[in-house]
Design an enzyme around this catalytic site. Structure first.
Site, mmCIF file in Angstrom:
data_model
loop_
_atom_site.group_PDB
_atom_site.id
_atom_site.type_symbol
_atom_site.label_atom_id
_atom_site.label_comp_id
_atom_site.label_asym_id
_atom_site.label_seq_id
_atom_site.Cartn_x
_atom_site.Cartn_y
_atom_site.Cartn_z
ATOM 1 N N PRO A 519 78.560 -29.992 70.565
ATOM 2 C CA PRO A 519 77.315 -30.521 71.141
ATOM 3 C C PRO A 519 77.521 -31.170 72.506
ATOM 4 O O PRO A 519 78.646 -31.473 72.898
ATOM 5 C CB PRO A 519 76.875 -31.578 70.117
ATOM 6 C CG PRO A 519 78.147 -32.028 69.485
ATOM 7 C CD PRO A 519 79.088 -30.851 69.497
ATOM 8 N N CYS A 520 76.408 -31.402 73.224
ATOM 9 C CA CYS A 520 76.431 -32.155 74.485
ATOM 10 C C CYS A 520 76.613 -33.638 74.163
ATOM 11 O O CYS A 520 76.078 -34.097 73.165
ATOM 12 C CB CYS A 520 75.106 -32.015 75.230
ATOM 13 S SG CYS A 520 74.800 -30.372 75.860
ATOM 14 N N PRO A 521 77.283 -34.436 74.971
ATOM 15 C CA PRO A 521 77.992 -34.019 76.175
ATOM 16 C C PRO A 521 79.474 -33.735 75.933
ATOM 17 O O PRO A 521 80.240 -33.630 76.871
ATOM 18 C CB PRO A 521 77.824 -35.239 77.086
ATOM 19 C CG PRO A 521 77.835 -36.402 76.142
ATOM 20 C CD PRO A 521 77.242 -35.911 74.849
ATOM 21 N N LEU A 522 79.869 -33.603 74.624
ATOM 22 C CA LEU A 522 81.293 -33.372 74.348
ATOM 23 C C LEU A 522 81.771 -32.055 74.940
ATOM 24 O O LEU A 522 82.915 -31.924 75.373
ATOM 25 C CB LEU A 522 81.530 -33.372 72.835
ATOM 26 C CG LEU A 522 81.471 -34.749 72.170
ATOM 27 C CD1 LEU A 522 81.579 -34.604 70.672
ATOM 28 C CD2 LEU A 522 82.597 -35.626 72.689
ATOM 29 N N ASN A 523 80.873 -31.037 74.950
ATOM 30 C CA ASN A 523 81.275 -29.735 75.498
ATOM 31 C C ASN A 523 81.669 -29.873 76.976
ATOM 32 O O ASN A 523 82.646 -29.291 77.431
ATOM 33 C CB ASN A 523 80.163 -28.691 75.312
ATOM 34 C CG ASN A 523 78.797 -29.259 75.618
ATOM 35 O OD1 ASN A 523 78.697 -30.278 76.283
ATOM 36 N ND2 ASN A 523 77.757 -28.603 75.140
#
Ligand code: SF4
Length: 580
Positions: A519-523
């Site tokens: 998921p964002c913002p981990l990507n």
């Protein structure tokens, strides 16, 4: 300024000329210009009237219609909306435009007043309102009646009810929170609590921004807020930072000071309680002491006291409304936020975890150095920094394992804290108080260390490597630390060899980073970490999910200066080719 038939929003300071042309006569810009030219022909607005040009008729009249005892609205109108104009006998009438949003019908009706009130002039104000100038005293009642037909709410301009809010997440690409939605909620709460029209609050205002920028003027608001995002139960939650004591008064202007953070859902009740307590504080002071002074001297203490009651976010299953922004029925997300959005989301996640870590420590102290809460604080502090490595650990064991690799072994964090895990595992509820207290002190020192590392982080989420180890803590586990250092060196040699082999391949075909399901913002954080291992000019193919990831990550990478060579849909996901 020429306007077609549409909503006029976000009115800023300056003069406003309104030319309304029906949709049916315009088909594109050329048609629009022609229609506007025809419309303006013979209607060029007159220059503003100078003092000597204003008619003398009626200027010495008293108010023709004094308000009756039960005519409270007209009384409020005379008190709050009407001001003496510089030219004798003429008045300026301020019309509150909630949120600065004027509909096409309201704008048309307002412009029509020019025919009923000769020589009037309209101006916009910095508080998103409209001023009607050159109104004679004996015309005030008639103007009140006209405005009453046009607007539902136009009383109390420039009071606490007259919140200034930028457009926030409603239309702004940088907006995190829906500031106009919050402004409406505050207005509803204050009206219901009958906190408007109280003399004690004269001079106070509320200003709200949807993000840390200042379009809604929060740095000069007496009560001011800007939107941020915090993570609770691994979900993003809309929050606001609260500031107090700002003022915009020439050389006596002052910047508001930060007081704390609060979930968006709790802001209206917080402000209601805050104003009530401010009123009580004012009642204890002599009348010569203004509310501005009380706000400056006691506001912070009052606010911090109330914040304790409002900073908690209940679990999602108990109160899902906390996970939704004002004016929205859907769960809050950062989707659609523009340039730099991923970076802003990561910063918010870090700050959220650091705040939670601090709260856990305070709770631990209150509960006699509760070991579970100390461990929780250490876990949150580690997770705060791990987000920039694209990791979101779920358990304490996982956090310790990854933190060791990413921060201790890499020489970023002080290795003296690397034995913290063993130490914390040894403490339980039955061990002596002084040992628990020692563990608490270590947890506290670790949190300070993490905050220091965070402060040193640069805009690309890189940290300084340590030249020396820290001092002052007992040096335990030296041999294990040396072993770890050795292992770190071996791994680094091994990884350099692998890297140089793979780099040769990078010239032939792109490296692949599969971020499907991240998921964002981990990507974005994972992509940044991976890019760090590549050489300039290398090609990288990133696989991303549809929706928020494919909208946000490419924009953030472009913002960081990388070239997006190709974006391709492949079934349910996207392939992004970038040049490093
Ligand atoms: S303060 Fe932020 S959210 Fe509000 S309009 Fe400005 S950039 Fe957009």
């Amino acid at each position: 300024m020429a306007l077609s038939r549409t909503e006029i929003t976000g009115i800023e300071g300056g003069r406003l000329g309104m030319f309304l042309i029906p949709d049916e006569v315009t088909r594109g810009i050329e048609d629009y210009r022609r229609a506007l030219g025809e419309y303006l022909d013979g209607r060029i607005p007159k220059a503003p009237a100078e003092k000597e040009e204003l008619s003398e008729v009626g200027i010495n009249s008293p108010f023709v219609d004094e308000p009756a005892d039960n005519d409270e609205r007209y009384r409020h109108f005379l008190t709050y909306n009407v001001k003496e104009q510089k030219q004798k006998g003429y008045m300026i009438v301020k019309v509150r435009i909630p949120g600065g949003d004027l509909s096409a019908d309201q704008a048309e009706a307002l412009a029509g007043l020019e025919e009923d009130f000769t020589g009037v002039e309209f101006r916009t104000t910095q508080n998103q309102n409209i001023c009607i100038c050159h109104i004679k005293r004996d015309e005030l009642r008639r103007l009140f009646n006209s405005l009453d037909k046009i607007f539902d709410y136009f009383l109390f301009p420039e009071t606490v009810l007259d919140t200034v809010a930028c457009k926030g997440a409603l239309t702004c690409n940088l907006g995190l929170c829906n500031s106009p939605g919050l402004a409406r909620a505050i207005e509803g709460e204050l009206s219901q609590a009958e906190l408007t029209g109280k003399e004690v609050f004269d001079g106070l205002d509320i200003k709200i921004n949807g993000c840390p920028n200042s379009c809604g003027q929060h740095p000069v608001g007496s009560i001011a807020l800007h939107g941020v995002v915090r993570r609770v139960e691994r979900k993003p939650v809309p929050f606001y930072k609260i500031f107090l004591g700002g003022r915009k008064r020439g050389e006596n202007s002052r910047l508001a000071e930060e007081v704390g953070v609060i979930p968006a859902r709790s802001v209206p009740l917080f402000i209601k309680d805050f104003l009530n307590k401010l009123e009580s504080a004012a009642s204890e002071e002599p009348p010569t002491v203004g509310v501005d002074q009380i706000l400056r001297e006691k506001g912070r203490v009052i606010a911090l006291d109330i914040l304790n009651d409002y900073s908690h976010v209940p679990p999602y299953r108990e109160a899902p409304e906390y996970y939704r922004d004002w004016g929205s029925t859907e769960d809050f997300s950062l989707e659609g936020v523009s340039k730099g959005e991923c970076g802003a989301g990561i910063i918010d996640m870090i700050e959220s975890d650091l705040t939670e870590a601090e709260i856990a420590l305070k709770e631990a102290e209150k509960e006699g150095f509760n070991a579970i809460l100390i461990r929780r604080s250490v876990f949150l502090a580690q997770r705060a920094l791990l987000v920039v490595r694209g990791c979101d650990p779920e358990t304490e064991e996982e956090a310790f394992r990854i933190f060791r690799k990413e921060f201790f072994d890499s020489g970023i964090a002080d290795p003296l804290y690397s034995w913290l895990e063993d130490h914390l595992n040894e403490i339980g509820e039955k061990i002596p108080h002084d040992i628990k207290e020692e563990a608490f002190s270590l947890g506290k020192a670790f949190l300070i260390h993490i905050k220091r590392l965070y402060k040193q982080m640069d805009s690309s989420f890189n940290f300084r490597r340590r030249m020396k180890t820290g001092k002052g803590l007992e040096r335990k586990n030296q041999s294990s630390r040396m072993l770890q250092d050795k292992r770190g060196e071996d791994e680094s040699v091994k990884s350099t060899e692998i890297q140089s082999r793979t780099n040769k391949k990078a010239f032939e075909q792109p490296r692949l980073l599969d971020l499907k399901g991240t998921p964002c913002p981990l990507n974005y954080a994972k992509a940044k970490v991976f890019i760090e291992t590549l050489n300039p000019g290398d090609l990288l193919e990133i696989l991303l999910d549809d929706g928020e990831p494919i909208r946000n990550v490419p924009r953030s990478l472009e913002n960081d200066g990388y070239n997006i060579l190709r974006k391709e849909k492949r079934g349910k996901y996207y392939s992004l080719l970038i040049k490093v």
